[in-house]
Motif scaffolding. Structure first.
Motif: not given
Ligand SMILES: Nc1ccn([C@@H]2O[C@H](COP(=O)(O)OP(=O)(O)OP(=O)(O)O)[C@@H](O)[C@H]2O)c(=O)n1
Ligand SMILES: C[C@](O)(CO)[C@H](O)COP(=O)(O)O
Length: 242
Positions: A170-173, A152-159
């Motif tokens: 950055p969640r891209d990729g 599943l592509p990550v859809v939330d902001t990642v910390k």
């Protein structure tokens, strides 16, 4: 046991033009994060075990020629919580880690599978798999030389939190790996032999220098990991797939 396995399922040919498809279901974990009295794959949802839901997804999908469930050598539950079926074999070859369990299972199939055959490794603890997702994975991956996985592509902001410092990544990729993870038999054996600390098959394939195909999965194929997952998984299992 070896003779029995060879007789079981396929013709003697090891290398065939038309690849075969088998499912390998690691089910030898203890479910420490779930903290239940029985391992989570044997917990019941609406009167049926988690493992039975998972296995049924493969038994009802005709492209899969055989399903192997990998349990720990001293498993005391599988006979009670998994119904016997024609194209289903339980192998008591669980190891200390998921990777070890899978590698042991692959070794048991050395006389049965050839280089080109496909192995779909799927967690026992993901009971929400559907025929639609299996078909989607196979459609996207079956023409490749290597294989791929549902994710599943990550859809939330990642910390990232480290030593008291908080950073936004950055969640891209970024993707969250699911299973099945579908790879050619010999390639997977070789990759796992060279990678003993991995948490999924794709990591071993990546470490061997290959790029697995990332195929978009679905949240209903979530892994049962924590007690709070139970209610959501039950909801998916009691509803029709989209
Ligand atoms: N030695 C192991 C460890 C895990 N698994 C299987 O791998 C899948 C995914 O692993 P995970 O969710 O980590 O399961 P557990 O190891 O049981 O859980 P925990 O890490 O919380 O103990 C599960 O179907 C589990 O049964 C396995 O076959 N052999
Ligand atoms: C294989 C997996 O399900 C992919 O998300 C996962 O890595 C299994 O175990 P984990 O211990 O929860 O990482």
């Amino acid at each position: 046991m070896e003779k029995q396995l060879q007789e079981l399922h396929f013709d003697a040919e090891k290398v065939v033009d038309t690849p075969r498809y088998v499912a390998l279901i690691p089910a030898a974990g203890v479910g420490s994060r779930m903290g239940a009295t029985t391992p989570k794959q044997y917990m019941s949802i609406s009167g049926k075990s988690v493992l039975q839901y998972t296995v049924d997804a493969f038994l009802t999908f005709s492209k899969i020629q055989h399903t192997y469930v990998l349990v720990s050598p001293d498993d005391a539950y599988v006979d009670e919580y998994l119904a016997k079926a024609e194209n289903l074999t339980v192998l008591r070859c669980g190891g200390a880690s998921r990777r070890d369990t899978v590698r042991n299972g692959l070794s048991k199939l050395a006389a049965t599978l050839g280089n080109k055959d496909w192995v779909l490794v799927h967690d026992a603890a993901r009971p929400g798999l559907t025929s639609g997702l299996l078909q989607h994975l196979i459609d996207q991956v079956a023409d490749s030389a290597v294989g791929g996985l549902l994710a599943l592509p990550v859809v939330d902001t990642v910390k990232r939190v480290e030593n008291g410092k908080v950073q936004t990544i950055p969640r891209d990729g970024l993707w969250l790996a699911q299973t099945p993870q579908m790879f050619r038999y010999q390639l997977l054996c070789d990759a796992l032999d060279a990678a003993d600390q991995v948490t999924d098959e794709a990591s071993a394939i990546e470490a061997a220098g290959h790029a697995p195909i990332m195929v978009e999965g679905h949240v209903r194929n979530m892994k049962l990991t924590l007690p709070s997952d139970m209610a959501l998984i039950a909801q998916y299992l009691n509803s029709q797939p989209e």
